[in-house]
Design a protein around this motif. Structure first.
Motif, short mmCIF file in Angstrom:
data_model
loop_
_atom_site.label_atom_id
_atom_site.label_comp_id
_atom_site.label_asym_id
_atom_site.label_seq_id
_atom_site.Cartn_x
_atom_site.Cartn_y
_atom_site.Cartn_z
N GLN A 1 0.79 -1.22 0.00
CA GLN A 1 0.00 0.00 0.00
C GLN A 1 0.83 1.27 0.00
N ILE A 2 2.11 1.19 0.30
CA ILE A 2 2.98 2.36 0.24
C ILE A 2 4.19 2.03 -0.63
N VAL A 3 4.93 3.06 -1.02
CA VAL A 3 5.99 2.88 -2.01
C VAL A 3 7.08 1.90 -1.55
N PRO A 4 7.61 2.00 -0.32
CA PRO A 4 8.64 1.02 0.07
C PRO A 4 8.17 -0.43 -0.03
N LEU A 5 6.89 -0.68 0.32
CA LEU A 5 6.38 -2.04 0.20
C LEU A 5 6.17 -2.43 -1.26
N GLN A 6 5.85 -1.45 -2.10
CA GLN A 6 5.73 -1.74 -3.53
C GLN A 6 7.09 -2.10 -4.13
N ILE A 7 8.14 -1.45 -3.64
CA ILE A 7 9.49 -1.79 -4.10
C ILE A 7 9.84 -3.21 -3.66
#
Length: 286
Positions: free
Chosen positions: A234-240
């Motif tokens: 749900q947030i960019v670091p987790l998307q990475i």
């Protein structure tokens, strides 16, 4: 020592730090960003960077923005009031020393330890959750398991945002000169006029700079979110993380590099603003 010898000694002393910056910051950043412009065969392509316009990716960046902005604003306000309350204590007294020590520790308290603390306290079977449900009849999860979703990151993030604000903003509060309040009183001013016309304008650059620092801190946080929200990105670091641990994301490889590029651009803008505000605030603190 001569001037040339001192300069040479200073440069030599900075070599270990320079090596650290190059090896652990500059090179990994270039590699992470560079992968966003190449496909699996090593050919240059814009397709991966174009994935940043995908609605799912844009929503992920929006989630990171509002989570970082919310926790930064709340943390800055609460931390500023805490700094104001501490002004009445002795600088070397036990209260100030205790708060400074705790703030230094809690500002770095994150990741799995912080996630476990919240799960054990207000998780589905946490101590506080069970007490409220069995004793008072209050079910804090009546509307869903919010702790393990995006809204559940707000409280853990505030846990380290507020101490960080105390650390960064307290020096500015301490730098307020008593002579300014005395001059304001001599000219017929009151406490309200002092804060509105003197203290607030002087503290504004430091407050905004600390606010940007808190935003950057939340925007780049990964470990706490990864430990609490094991499902979804749900947030960019987790998307990475999802891009790195899966073979393809949205049909494009090396998406992690493009996401890293987006994060670096955001962080660069924020930190440039922080540096400008810090330099402005340093003028009256000297």
């Amino acid at each position: 020592m001569s001037s040339r010898s001192r300069d040479a000694a200073a440069v030599f002393g900075l070599l270990p730090f320079a090596a650290y910056v190059v090896l652990f910051l500059a090179i990994p950043t270039l590699i992470a960003v560079g992968t966003g412009f190449f496909d699996s065969s090593g050919a240059f392509t814009w397709d991966t960077v174009a994935a940043l316009s995908d609605p799912l990716i844009l929503k992920t960046f929006l989630n990171s923005f509002w989570l970082s902005a919310l926790t930064a604003i709340v943390g800055a306000i609460v931390g500023a009031f805490a700094c104001y309350a501490l002004l009445g204590s002795a600088p070397d007294g036990p209260l100030r020393s205790t708060v400074d020590s705790l703030s230094g520790v809690l500002a770095q308290f994150g990741g799995v330890m912080l996630a476990f603390a919240f799960v054990a306290t207000i998780g589905i079977q946490g101590m506080v959750t069970v007490f409220l449900r069995d004793t008072l009849g209050i079910d804090i999860y009546a509307d869903g398991v919010w702790l393990y979703e995006l809204p559940g990151l707000v409280l853990p993030y505030l846990y380290f945002q507020i101490p960080l604000m105390i650390i960064t903003f307290m020096p500015a509060m301490q730098a307020l000169k008593p002579q300014w309040a005395e001059a304001n009183a001599t000219l017929g001013g009151n406490r309200i006029s002092y804060w509105l016309q003197i203290a607030f304008p002087v503290l504004a650059p430091s407050f905004l700079g600390s606010l940007l620092l808190l935003f950057a801190n939340a925007f780049s946080s990964y470990a706490t979110a990864a430990a609490l929200t094991s499902q979804g990105s749900q947030i960019v670091p987790l998307q990475i993380r999802a891009a790195l641990t899966s073979e393809t994301v949205l049909g494009r490889e090396n998406l992690a590099g493009a996401l890293a590029l987006g994060m670096i651009i955001v962080m660069a803008v924020v930190m440039c603003g922080y540096a400008a505000l810090t330099n402005k605030a340093a003028r009256w603190q000297r």
